[in-house]
Enzyme design. Sequence first.
Site, PDB file in Angstrom:
ATOM      1  N   THR A  24       3.552   2.861   5.808  1.00  0.00           N
ATOM      2  CA  THR A  24       2.325   2.666   5.709  1.00  0.00           C
ATOM      3  C   THR A  24       1.631   3.440   6.657  1.00  0.00           C
ATOM      4  OG1 THR A  24       0.855   0.822   6.608  1.00  0.00           O
ATOM      5  CG2 THR A  24       3.076   0.754   7.370  1.00  0.00           C
TER       6      THR A  24
ATOM      7  N   ASP B  63      -0.708   2.777   8.667  1.00  0.00           N
ATOM      8  CA  ASP B  63      -1.271   2.015   9.683  1.00  0.00           C
ATOM      9  C   ASP B  63      -0.403   2.109  10.901  1.00  0.00           C
ATOM     10  OD1 ASP B  63      -3.433   1.462   8.178  1.00  0.00           O
ATOM     11  OD2 ASP B  63      -2.668  -0.663   7.720  1.00  0.00           O
TER      12      ASP B  63
ATOM     13  N   ARG C 102      -7.084  -2.199   9.380  1.00  0.00           N
ATOM     14  CA  ARG C 102      -7.681  -3.399   9.133  1.00  0.00           C
ATOM     15  C   ARG C 102      -7.305  -4.266  10.405  1.00  0.00           C
ATOM     16  NH1 ARG C 102      -6.470  -3.935   3.442  1.00  0.00           N
ATOM     17  NH2 ARG C 102      -4.511  -4.784   4.236  1.00  0.00           N
TER      18      ARG C 102
ATOM     19  N   ASP D 152       1.766   0.167  12.095  1.00  0.00           N
ATOM     20  CA  ASP D 152       1.700  -1.156  12.667  1.00  0.00           C
ATOM     21  C   ASP D 152       3.002  -2.119  12.390  1.00  0.00           C
ATOM     22  OD1 ASP D 152       1.424  -1.474   9.893  1.00  0.00           O
ATOM     23  OD2 ASP D 152      -0.282  -2.755  10.177  1.00  0.00           O
TER      24      ASP D 152
ATOM     25  N   ASP E 259       4.878  -4.849   5.987  1.00  0.00           N
ATOM     26  CA  ASP E 259       5.492  -6.225   6.485  1.00  0.00           C
ATOM     27  C   ASP E 259       5.745  -7.001   5.621  1.00  0.00           C
ATOM     28  OD1 ASP E 259       2.737  -6.577   6.796  1.00  0.00           O
ATOM     29  OD2 ASP E 259       2.850  -7.576   8.821  1.00  0.00           O
TER      30      ASP E 259
ATOM     31  N   GLY F 101       0.892  -1.216  -0.160  1.00  0.00           N
ATOM     32  CA  GLY F 101       0.128   0.210  -0.035  1.00  0.00           C
ATOM     33  C   GLY F 101       0.869   1.280  -0.043  1.00  0.00           C
TER      34      GLY F 101
ATOM     35  N   ARG G 268       1.149  -5.290  -5.837  1.00  0.00           N
ATOM     36  CA  ARG G 268       1.181  -6.453  -4.903  1.00  0.00           C
ATOM     37  C   ARG G 268       1.589  -7.545  -6.255  1.00  0.00           C
ATOM     38  NH1 ARG G 268      -0.575  -4.673   0.063  1.00  0.00           N
ATOM     39  NH2 ARG G 268      -2.141  -3.102  -0.093  1.00  0.00           N
TER      40      ARG G 268
END
Length: 327
Positions: A129, A131, A175, A133, A106, A14, A75
Amino acid sequence: MNKIERIGVYTSGGDAPGMNAAIRAVVRTALYNGIKVTGIYRGYEGMIEGDFKEMVSRSVSSILQKGGTILKSARCAEFRTPEGRQKAYDQVKAAGIDALVAIGGDGTFTGAELFSKEFDIPVMCIPGTIDNDLYGSDYTLGFDTANNTVIDAIDKIKDTAASHNRLFFVEVMGRDSGCIALNAGVAGGAEALMLPEKDTAIEELIDSLEEARERNKTSMIVIVAEGDKNGGAYNVAKRVKEKFDFYDTKVSILGHLQRGGSPSSFDRVLATRMGYFAVNELIRGNRSATVGIRGSQIVSTSLEEALRGKELKLDEELLKIAQVMNI
Ligand code: ATP
């Protein structure tokens, strides 16, 4: 240890604001040190196909302030196979690339680690990213910009919520991670948060909204992370409305606008520091690591630890603060 002559840089997974600033920093730091740079387009897909371009200092002019990634992202299922990675290595070798800088999440790091081990090629990973995370960095590139976008939207939603005694359910990205939702809850003053890490039942949410109503709140915002177990903002709103219908209920899904936009000053500086650090680590002989910020220091963490280290935990204190601010 052989001297690095050419670095390949790519973005994968992403996209996130700040990726361009990181590409610019990698290109210019490498050139400053006499190392040539190849831009690899479309992540692992472009690596397999040999979609490469020579990068000079002017190739990265005026991209610092742009969202997205000039190298494009993708991707790529083929890279998950040994045959796909062999094709990628053949292309990388033919182009004279002897080290890599990967910018992504990741999945991107997992692919990079495998590739590095299989073909003995050094790789540094930069966490890109929204996120936030990834283990090994307090902040990932794009998180701050995405938060600013979310806050801007929530402020606007609050204006209309307050004018009409409305209950708004605002869905934000995440997510598996509630980082954006939690940050938005504190910075945007939300009444309740629904996070993937917390299994908040609808009844529990309704109780907290009832209590807020008793404290004379005339409008409310509930932030729902997209990965919340109840199935997103529309589902949460529908189920709440069945039992709690004192307010006009509205849903707003912020969606992909959270991914775009000009990176914040914080993300630009972070990306530049990380890109600079990544190239210097390669020069120092680091062969497999991710770059991160810990406190105010830019540090490296081995990919082994970053990918298989401790589980990331939600900031429970920040969650408590969000609740206290809501009395
Ligand atoms: P984000 O999830 O933040 O969008 P990401 O980097 O985690 O970013 P993924 O789609 O998970 O995104 O991974 C990007 C690419 O990395 C994949 O399309 C694939 O080509 C490669 N990749 C991911 N996992 C593996 C793996 N186990 N082995 C080899 N390659 C992988």
